[in-house]
Design a protein around this motif. Sequence first.
Motif, PDB file in Angstrom:
ATOM      1  N   GLY A   1      45.755  46.005  58.795  1.00 23.92           N
ATOM      2  CA  GLY A   1      46.910  45.447  58.111  1.00 23.92           C
ATOM      3  C   GLY A   1      46.471  44.652  56.909  1.00 23.92           C
ATOM      4  N   TYR A   2      47.416  44.335  56.028  1.00 30.67           N
ATOM      5  CA  TYR A   2      47.048  43.732  54.748  1.00 30.67           C
ATOM      6  C   TYR A   2      46.349  42.382  54.913  1.00 30.67           C
ATOM      7  CZ  TYR A   2      47.033  42.287  49.928  1.00 30.67           C
ATOM      8  OH  TYR A   2      46.593  41.889  48.687  1.00 30.67           O
ATOM      9  N   SER A   3      46.926  41.481  55.682  1.00 29.16           N
ATOM     10  CA  SER A   3      46.354  40.128  55.711  1.00 29.16           C
ATOM     11  C   SER A   3      44.995  40.101  56.401  1.00 29.16           C
ATOM     12  CB  SER A   3      47.314  39.147  56.391  1.00 29.16           C
ATOM     13  OG  SER A   3      47.551  39.504  57.734  1.00 29.16           O
ATOM     14  N   THR A   4      44.812  40.896  57.464  1.00 28.38           N
ATOM     15  CA  THR A   4      43.505  40.944  58.124  1.00 28.38           C
ATOM     16  C   THR A   4      42.464  41.516  57.181  1.00 28.38           C
ATOM     17  OG1 THR A   4      44.577  41.236  60.275  1.00 28.38           O
ATOM     18  CG2 THR A   4      42.243  41.789  60.136  1.00 28.38           C
ATOM     19  N   LEU A   5      42.820  42.587  56.492  1.00 30.05           N
ATOM     20  CA  LEU A   5      41.909  43.165  55.498  1.00 30.05           C
ATOM     21  C   LEU A   5      41.542  42.127  54.442  1.00 30.05           C
ATOM     22  CD1 LEU A   5      42.304  46.596  53.680  1.00 30.05           C
ATOM     23  CD2 LEU A   5      41.783  44.531  52.406  1.00 30.05           C
ATOM     24  N   ALA A   6      42.543  41.465  53.872  1.00 29.81           N
ATOM     25  CA  ALA A   6      42.292  40.528  52.776  1.00 29.81           C
ATOM     26  C   ALA A   6      41.449  39.335  53.227  1.00 29.81           C
ATOM     27  CB  ALA A   6      43.615  40.049  52.184  1.00 29.81           C
ATOM     28  N   GLU A   7      41.719  38.821  54.430  1.00 24.75           N
ATOM     29  CA  GLU A   7      40.936  37.684  54.921  1.00 24.75           C
ATOM     30  C   GLU A   7      39.497  38.090  55.220  1.00 24.75           C
ATOM     31  OE1 GLU A   7      43.149  35.947  58.150  1.00 24.75           O
ATOM     32  OE2 GLU A   7      44.817  35.379  56.842  1.00 24.75           O
ATOM     33  N   ALA A   8      39.304  39.268  55.822  1.00 22.21           N
ATOM     34  CA  ALA A   8      37.950  39.752  56.083  1.00 22.21           C
ATOM     35  C   ALA A   8      37.228  40.069  54.775  1.00 22.21           C
ATOM     36  CB  ALA A   8      38.000  40.993  56.975  1.00 22.21           C
TER      37      ALA A   8
END
Length: 362
Positions: free
Chosen positions: A278-285
Amino acid sequence: MIAPHLAYFVSPHGYGHAARSAAVMSALRRYLPLVQFEIFTQAPDWFFQDSLGGNFGYHTLMSDVGLAQKTSLVEDIPETLRRLANFLPFDQIRVEGLAGQVTQLGCRLVICDIAPLGIAVAKAAALPAVLVENFTWDWIYEGYLAGEARLSPYINDLRAWFAAADYHIQTEPVCRPQPAHLTVAPVSRSSRTPAAETRQKLGLPAQAKTVLLTMGGIPWDYNTFLGRLVDQANVYFVIPGGSERMERRDNLALLPHHSEFYHPDLVNAVDAVIGKLGYSTLAEAYHAGIPFGYILRPHFRESEKLAGYVNQHMNSVAITAAQFESGEWLSRLPELLALPRVERRESNGADQVAQFVVGLLN
């Protein structure tokens, strides 16, 4: 200085849009310390409280339908259609009422994280509408059109509303690149607590290999493989949503769905993330620079685009939904943990969006 008021309409689909919106709001506060946000959404108010710490108005509103979900990985198209029938076309009396509300609140512009109702409200209030997206719902629904023709009128309606935004910002990874006023790097909330401090609060060894399991904003049953995790020698697992209260069990740190730990701090404190793509997990990682074991959503059109970005820009391992549910992914764990961390030097896309919005206000 008069505090500027901004309306923010946020899609309640999962937590990704709320996380991206909170990241932009936090960045705007660095440039405009007195800014006041009026948030319209059904994403939980605690999410914004955890991210922003206050100084915002929260207005419960069905701002968007998105996709109904059976689980984190499986969509419910019949239920989505039922909700769309109650949402579109917009009720003009409702739109005008909301326009009067944002006007009375003194809002100077309306920012929409793919919540189309916000664009309609901005138009009715004669305020600038800023669309922030890496996809729009008309594009997502097109992926289901072959199997469900009843989506067609909603696709046309939504496409027209998204095109009506006065300003258009796309955030990487962009699913459908279009002419936009601004395209920015991945947008994520930033960590606040040093990794060593977070690990200490979790009761984890400072140097032990540690993995975060996360399936986003929809609860997930980890019991299909939870018992096998204790057999992973010298690896620790942090699992939000793994228990109704914080619990340490062998090499497991089980947390409630909403815990005292700020999610970006958890990402910053581990050696790898395994979870729904998902977008936020990708962006945070991505901004933490850690390896990502990503789980594709086979029928969700965004997944393929996000996977392409992850494969090109991040150290990663692909995991199927079946492998995750059965625990087969554990055989890939040594491979994931052997991948190095990436040092990121570019700015967070949230700052780029904030600078653009400040320019509009000036």
